[in-house]
Design a protein around this motif. Structure first.
Motif, PDB file in Angstrom:
ATOM      1  N   GLN A  71       0.858  -1.189   0.000  1.00  0.00           N
ATOM      2  CA  GLN A  71       0.000   0.000   0.000  1.00  0.00           C
ATOM      3  C   GLN A  71       0.888   1.230   0.000  1.00  0.00           C
ATOM      4  OE1 GLN A  71      -2.479   0.793   3.552  1.00  0.00           O
ATOM      5  NE2 GLN A  71      -4.229   0.787   2.181  1.00  0.00           N
ATOM      6  N   ALA A  72       0.772   2.062  -1.025  1.00  0.00           N
ATOM      7  CA  ALA A  72       1.602   3.268  -1.118  1.00  0.00           C
ATOM      8  C   ALA A  72       1.047   4.176  -2.190  1.00  0.00           C
ATOM      9  CB  ALA A  72       3.060   2.916  -1.414  1.00  0.00           C
ATOM     10  N   ARG A  73       1.333   5.449  -2.065  1.00  0.00           N
ATOM     11  CA  ARG A  73       0.960   6.426  -3.092  1.00  0.00           C
ATOM     12  C   ARG A  73       2.065   6.518  -4.142  1.00  0.00           C
ATOM     13  NH1 ARG A  73      -3.333   9.680  -1.950  1.00  0.00           N
ATOM     14  NH2 ARG A  73      -4.135   9.625   0.195  1.00  0.00           N
ATOM     15  N   GLY A  74       1.666   6.591  -5.402  1.00  0.00           N
ATOM     16  CA  GLY A  74       2.653   6.718  -6.480  1.00  0.00           C
ATOM     17  C   GLY A  74       3.609   5.539  -6.539  1.00  0.00           C
ATOM     18  N   MET A  75       3.062   4.322  -6.573  1.00  0.00           N
ATOM     19  CA  MET A  75       3.906   3.127  -6.626  1.00  0.00           C
ATOM     20  C   MET A  75       4.684   3.058  -7.940  1.00  0.00           C
ATOM     21  SD  MET A  75       1.763   0.050  -4.799  1.00  0.00           S
ATOM     22  CE  MET A  75       0.178   0.442  -5.508  1.00  0.00           C
ATOM     23  N   LYS A  76       5.956   2.716  -7.842  1.00  0.00           N
ATOM     24  CA  LYS A  76       6.816   2.588  -9.013  1.00  0.00           C
ATOM     25  C   LYS A  76       6.709   1.182  -9.601  1.00  0.00           C
ATOM     26  CE  LYS A  76       8.431   6.746  -8.509  1.00  0.00           C
ATOM     27  NZ  LYS A  76       8.083   7.821  -9.472  1.00  0.00           N
ATOM     28  N   ARG A  77       7.056   1.081 -10.869  1.00  0.00           N
ATOM     29  CA  ARG A  77       6.959  -0.202 -11.563  1.00  0.00           C
ATOM     30  C   ARG A  77       7.892  -1.238 -10.946  1.00  0.00           C
ATOM     31  NH1 ARG A  77       5.623  -2.534 -16.598  1.00  0.00           N
ATOM     32  NH2 ARG A  77       6.073  -4.749 -16.299  1.00  0.00           N
ATOM     33  N   GLN A  78       9.098  -0.836 -10.568  1.00  0.00           N
ATOM     34  CA  GLN A  78      10.042  -1.785 -10.013  1.00  0.00           C
ATOM     35  C   GLN A  78       9.559  -2.346  -8.681  1.00  0.00           C
ATOM     36  OE1 GLN A  78      12.754  -2.868 -11.657  1.00  0.00           O
ATOM     37  NE2 GLN A  78      13.004  -4.357 -10.010  1.00  0.00           N
ATOM     38  N   VAL A  79       8.928  -1.495  -7.864  1.00  0.00           N
ATOM     39  CA  VAL A  79       8.414  -1.955  -6.570  1.00  0.00           C
ATOM     40  C   VAL A  79       7.297  -2.980  -6.781  1.00  0.00           C
ATOM     41  CG1 VAL A  79       7.282  -1.213  -4.446  1.00  0.00           C
ATOM     42  CG2 VAL A  79       9.047   0.215  -5.476  1.00  0.00           C
ATOM     43  N   ILE A  80       6.410  -2.718  -7.738  1.00  0.00           N
ATOM     44  CA  ILE A  80       5.317  -3.651  -8.008  1.00  0.00           C
ATOM     45  C   ILE A  80       5.847  -4.967  -8.550  1.00  0.00           C
ATOM     46  CG2 ILE A  80       3.215  -3.989  -9.341  1.00  0.00           C
ATOM     47  CD1 ILE A  80       2.787  -1.013  -9.318  1.00  0.00           C
ATOM     48  N   ASP A  81       6.829  -4.911  -9.449  1.00  0.00           N
ATOM     49  CA  ASP A  81       7.396  -6.140 -10.014  1.00  0.00           C
ATOM     50  C   ASP A  81       8.051  -7.002  -8.935  1.00  0.00           C
ATOM     51  OD1 ASP A  81       6.542  -5.627 -12.548  1.00  0.00           O
ATOM     52  OD2 ASP A  81       8.418  -4.745 -13.233  1.00  0.00           O
ATOM     53  N   ASP A  82       8.803  -6.372  -8.044  1.00  0.00           N
ATOM     54  CA  ASP A  82       9.440  -7.134  -6.968  1.00  0.00           C
ATOM     55  C   ASP A  82       8.399  -7.765  -6.053  1.00  0.00           C
ATOM     56  OD1 ASP A  82      11.839  -6.361  -8.029  1.00  0.00           O
ATOM     57  OD2 ASP A  82      12.142  -4.704  -6.617  1.00  0.00           O
ATOM     58  N   PHE A  83       7.343  -7.026  -5.766  1.00  0.00           N
ATOM     59  CA  PHE A  83       6.290  -7.534  -4.896  1.00  0.00           C
ATOM     60  C   PHE A  83       5.579  -8.735  -5.520  1.00  0.00           C
ATOM     61  CE2 PHE A  83       1.693  -7.267  -3.836  1.00  0.00           C
ATOM     62  CZ  PHE A  83       1.776  -7.644  -2.504  1.00  0.00           C
ATOM     63  N   ILE A  84       5.289  -8.649  -6.812  1.00  0.00           N
ATOM     64  CA  ILE A  84       4.591  -9.743  -7.485  1.00  0.00           C
ATOM     65  C   ILE A  84       5.505 -10.942  -7.685  1.00  0.00           C
ATOM     66  CG2 ILE A  84       3.531 -10.392  -9.685  1.00  0.00           C
ATOM     67  CD1 ILE A  84       2.244  -7.688  -9.802  1.00  0.00           C
ATOM     68  N   THR A  85       6.775 -10.719  -7.974  1.00  0.00           N
ATOM     69  CA  THR A  85       7.712 -11.825  -8.171  1.00  0.00           C
ATOM     70  C   THR A  85       7.867 -12.664  -6.910  1.00  0.00           C
ATOM     71  OG1 THR A  85       8.907 -10.497  -9.810  1.00  0.00           O
ATOM     72  CG2 THR A  85      10.051 -12.412  -8.907  1.00  0.00           C
ATOM     73  N   GLN A  86       7.806 -12.026  -5.735  1.00  0.00           N
ATOM     74  CA  GLN A  86       7.910 -12.759  -4.478  1.00  0.00           C
ATOM     75  C   GLN A  86       6.692 -13.640  -4.222  1.00  0.00           C
ATOM     76  OE1 GLN A  86       8.538  -9.774  -1.499  1.00  0.00           O
ATOM     77  NE2 GLN A  86      10.554  -9.182  -2.286  1.00  0.00           N
ATOM     78  N   ASN A  87       5.573 -13.350  -4.872  1.00  0.00           N
ATOM     79  CA  ASN A  87       4.344 -14.121  -4.686  1.00  0.00           C
ATOM     80  C   ASN A  87       3.877 -14.717  -6.010  1.00  0.00           C
ATOM     81  OD1 ASN A  87       3.451 -13.288  -1.721  1.00  0.00           O
ATOM     82  ND2 ASN A  87       4.133 -11.427  -2.764  1.00  0.00           N
ATOM     83  N   LYS A  88       4.810 -15.262  -6.759  1.00  0.00           N
ATOM     84  CA  LYS A  88       4.540 -15.705  -8.116  1.00  0.00           C
ATOM     85  C   LYS A  88       3.751 -17.011  -8.171  1.00  0.00           C
ATOM     86  CE  LYS A  88       7.222 -16.109 -12.401  1.00  0.00           C
ATOM     87  NZ  LYS A  88       8.600 -16.126 -12.955  1.00  0.00           N
ATOM     88  N   TYR A  89       3.903 -17.865  -7.152  1.00  0.00           N
ATOM     89  CA  TYR A  89       3.299 -19.189  -7.177  1.00  0.00           C
ATOM     90  C   TYR A  89       2.364 -19.368  -5.983  1.00  0.00           C
ATOM     91  CZ  TYR A  89       7.273 -19.963 -10.294  1.00  0.00           C
ATOM     92  OH  TYR A  89       8.204 -19.857 -11.293  1.00  0.00           O
ATOM     93  N   LEU A  90       1.481 -20.339  -6.110  1.00  0.00           N
ATOM     94  CA  LEU A  90       0.615 -20.712  -5.002  1.00  0.00           C
ATOM     95  C   LEU A  90       1.424 -21.380  -3.896  1.00  0.00           C
ATOM     96  CD1 LEU A  90      -2.389 -22.191  -7.028  1.00  0.00           C
ATOM     97  CD2 LEU A  90      -2.379 -20.027  -5.778  1.00  0.00           C
TER      98      LEU A  90
END
Length: 782
Positions: free
Chosen positions: A341-360
């Motif tokens: 949760q953040a204002r003005g999220m950057k693309r790199q921050v979102i990519d890192d966050f999603i990569t850490q939760n890539k699998y079930l």
């Protein structure tokens, strides 16, 4: 007066120096050495080089200056065959090979600017930036070359769209759009859009490949597909163009009515679910680009918090409606697995966050690719990766054994252990390999611990002796095995070779065909709609002429067939049928597709007249099997070729041709460069590289999909015996040295022996198991 004369004399000296530099640069002109024009294509340059190299090779030409001439020819070809060196030579007169060429370039530009100042040239007079540094500083880091585009941009376009500008020198419209282009590039690059610039003057091959016939042109590339931008060059239109490139079903709009269904989709799609809560009524472009980059691994949804009914979801998941929030859900839909949760999220921050939760948490193995990612091969003793696999039967609802396995995985998550599950009814071979006694585990769940040893499927594993019921005792036994495995890796005592997993989520053939057809229709409609009708007139005229000829031919053929049937109907046969009162049966047994329809093999020569119809415009699904021969081996090879392929002539999708090696050697060598691992091209400095024997090679050419399969002839036993000491030569070299010794004792039988295994190769061709070599486009048959 004297000062003015002195200034004029200095100007004269500067002009003289420039002229002398130009004359010195003209001492070595690669275009003049090879005898080609500055607009010559790579095929023309290669053709000229081979002709001159064959003529001036020191082993063949005894002229005293042949060696120097051959060196000049090789140096000229080295410059012109490299697009970067060629463009540098076209602009600066050298290939940029010296270490200080950049310094020389800067000195030339400095002298040129000084020359301008002395003659009172002012850039503001023409309102045109003659200084290339000012223009190229914007696009310099985005410049694309052909190899970079093919090897990096096209594969990367399956993860992010690319926006590419085509520009050139002396382009006033290019200067006009530069401020808008710079603004859009800075914005879209931060969102994850790839940027590229192609200079049509330097990269003519790439500009032609992209279909850009004018400058400036702007185009987008996604999934390897090219789309042109046709609107006014303003920031909003370019943003909308990039957004239109993305598929429409990337992000699903989620409300209080469908959020349970969306989050429960992990069972069918085997993917975690991502939800973005934001105050924007429309889905942000940044979120769409993120969804496109990770579409193969996660499902994306968007919640507009201002919509009526969204309060229920925001309250349930404790979402701050005033700040953009991203939630990731895995197997538990009532509680997110991770939150950002953040204002003005950057693309790199979102990519890192999603990569850490890539699998079930306990993903299902649905393909061999996913198995490689979740259970990687052991690289060293310190990088051991274990997979705990639950073999269970597919059910409509979550079974008790799976829920217990899921809770165990949640409580024992480790870096070295990955928890997965497999539906044993869908992956039967995989499950039966890991189960020692299939009767004991019939219809029940089982748990195996495995470690992969190589990519060929070899694993070591340990299967729990009793079926997995999810009880506390089962969890205690599995936990004990995992603790023991940390100390003693030899616990995995069983060894097996696992078969490849079948892709459960792959679309069926009919859906793939419909998707391809819809893409083809949309591309055709877009090209017809946006093309200039004056340019389309020759094509339309050709199409209507072909239709007119075809229609007239059908009518004439229909009348001629009806007349022939009337004339050739035997009255005696009809009278005999009436007398006997019997009629022959109306049905006939259809011949098998493998039985030839003719008593002969129709083999046509591949020439410049039949090249387009027999290869370039060959219908989809059809292939042309081409035999390579020479004038001396034509008769014997054609006879053997006809015998080997006769049993395959019943297929209407196969065409048979032969190519003369004496006429079209360069075309064949160009094609074989794309199959260097199967048919290596000799070193060009070898003295026999111009005489390599390709007779007996067979190419299966797919004109529509632009690939070919290669058959290399086998040396006959008689040929090896007759060659004697030459039989052990390296296969990459030519037979020229041994030809004089062995040719006298060889008859037609060793030549025919080259095609002894062609029928087996043809069977593998029809099975689709041969290696395919893809090419960008079919070369001209000159």
């Amino acid at each position: 007066m004297e000062v003015k004369k002195l200034s004029i004399s200095w100007q004269f000296l500067i002009v003289l120096v420039l002229i002398l530099q130009i004359l010195s640069a003209l001492d070595f002109d690669p275009y003049r050495v090879l005898g080609v024009s500055r607009t010559a294509s790579q095929a023309d340059i290669k053709k000229a080089y081979k002709k001159l190299a064959r003529e001036w090779h020191p082993d063949k030409n005894k002229d005293p200056g042949a060696e120097d001439k051959f060196i000049q020819i090789s140096k000229a070809y080295e410059i012109l065959s490299n697009e970067e060196k060629r463009s540098h030579y076209d602009h600066y007169g050298d290939a940029g090979e010296s270490q200080g060429y950049q310094k020389q370039q800067q000195q030339r530009e400095h002298r040129f600017r000084h020359f301008h100042e002395n003659f009172y040239f002012d850039e503001s007079f023409f309102q045109f930036p003659f200084n290339s540094e000012r223009r190229d500083s914007i696009d310099e880091k985005y410049l694309l070359h052909f190899s970079h585009y093919v090897n990096e941009v096209v594969p990367d376009s399956f993860k992010k769209p690319y926006l590419i500008k085509i520009t050139s020198d002396w382009c006033f419209s290019c200067i006009h759009i530069e401020p808008v282009w710079k603004e859009v590039v800075q914005e879209l690059e931060g969102l994850g859009v790839g940027i590229g610039v192609v200079h049509a003057g330097y990269e003519r091959r790439l500009a032609h490949h992209l279909g850009a016939h004018s400058t400036p042109s702007i185009l987008g590339i996604i999934n390897g597909k090219i789309s042109f931008f046709h609107n006014a060059v303003v920031s909003e239109n370019l943003r909308q163009f990039v957004e239109s490139l993305l598929p429409g079903n990337l992000v699903e709009k989620v409300t209080s009515k469908n959020y349970v269904r969306f989050l429960s989709g992990w069972q069918q799609e085997n993917k975690p679910c991502v939800l973005l809560f934001d105050q924007m009524p429309t889905i942000p472009l940044l979120y769409k680009l993120t969804a496109f980059a990770h579409k193969d691994y996660l499902s994306f949804g968007y919640v507009y918090v201002g919509l009526r009914g969204a309060e229920e979801m925001t309250r349930q998941y404790s979402v701050n409606v005033y700040t953009p929030t991203i939630l990731i859900f895995k197997e538990h839909i009532h509680k997110p697995a991770d939150v950002i949760q953040a204002r003005g999220m950057k693309r790199q921050v979102i990519d890192d966050f999603i990569t850490q939760n890539k699998y079930l948490l306990a993903a299902r193995l649905t393909s061999q690719k996913l198995f490689h990612e979740l259970c990687p091969v052991k690289r060293s003793h310190r990088q051991r990766k274990y997979c705990v696999v639950l073999l269970t039967v597919e059910a409509t609802k979550l079974s008790k054994p799976f829920e217990a396995f899921l809770s165990f995985a949640l409580a024992n998550t480790q870096d070295t252990v990955r928890f997965v599950h497999v539906y044993s009814n869908r992956q039967q071979e995989f499950a039966s390999t890991l189960l020692p006694d299939s009767d004991t585990f019939q219809g029940k769940s089982a748990v195996s611990i495995l470690e992969r040893r190589n990519t060929a499927g070899r694993v070591v594993y340990k299967t729990l002796e009793d079926p997995w019921t999810g009880s506390e005792s089962d969890k205690f036994i599995l936990l004990g095995y995992l603790d023991q495995l940390r100390k003693d890796p030899a616990l995995l005592s069983s060894e097996a070779v696992l078969p490849d997993l079948t892709d459960e989520l792959a679309p069926i053939f009919l859906l793939r065909w419909l998707y391809s057809a819809s893409d083809y229709i949309s591309d055709s409609w877009d090209s017809v709609f946006h093309n200039n009708w004056r340019e389309m007139m020759p094509l339309l005229s050709l199409v209507f002429s072909a239709l007119f000829i075809l229609f007239g031919t059908v009518i004439v053929q229909a009348f001629s067939d009806s007349n022939e049937e009337r004339e050739s109907s035997p009255p005696d046969k009809e009278e005999a049928r009436e007398k006997t009162g019997k009629t022959e049966p109306s049905f006939t047994k259809e011949p098998s597709s493998k039985i030839p329809k003719k008593g002969f093999v129709e083999v046509t020569e591949l020439t410049d007249l039949t090249y387009t119809s027999n290869l370039v415009r060959l219908r989809p699904g059809h292939m042309n099997v081409v035999l390579i021969l020479s004038n001396s081996t034509k008769t014997s090879l054609l006879q053997k070729f006809a015998l080997e392929v006769y049993s395959f002539t019943g297929s209407s999708c196969l065409h048979f041709s032969f190519l003369s090696l004496d006429k079209h050697r360069e075309w064949l060598e160009y094609l074989l460069e794309f199959a260097q691992d199967a048919a290596p091209i000799p070193n060009q400095y070898d003295k026999h590289f111009m005489e390599r024997d390709y007779t007996g090679y067979v190419l299966a050419l797919n004109g529509h999909k632009k690939y070919f399969c290669l058959f290399k002839p086998q040396k006959a036993v008689e040929e090896e015996e007759a060659m004697g000491p030459c039989s052990d030569f390296d296969s990459s070299l030519h037979l020229g040295e041994c030809r004089g010794k062995s040719s006298s004792g060889l008859g037609p039988r060793p030549i025919k022996g080259k095609l002894s295994k062609l029928s087996l190769w043809m069977e593998r061709l029809l099975e689709g198991s041969l290696q395919r070599f893809y090419i960008p486009s079919w070369p001209d048959l000159d």
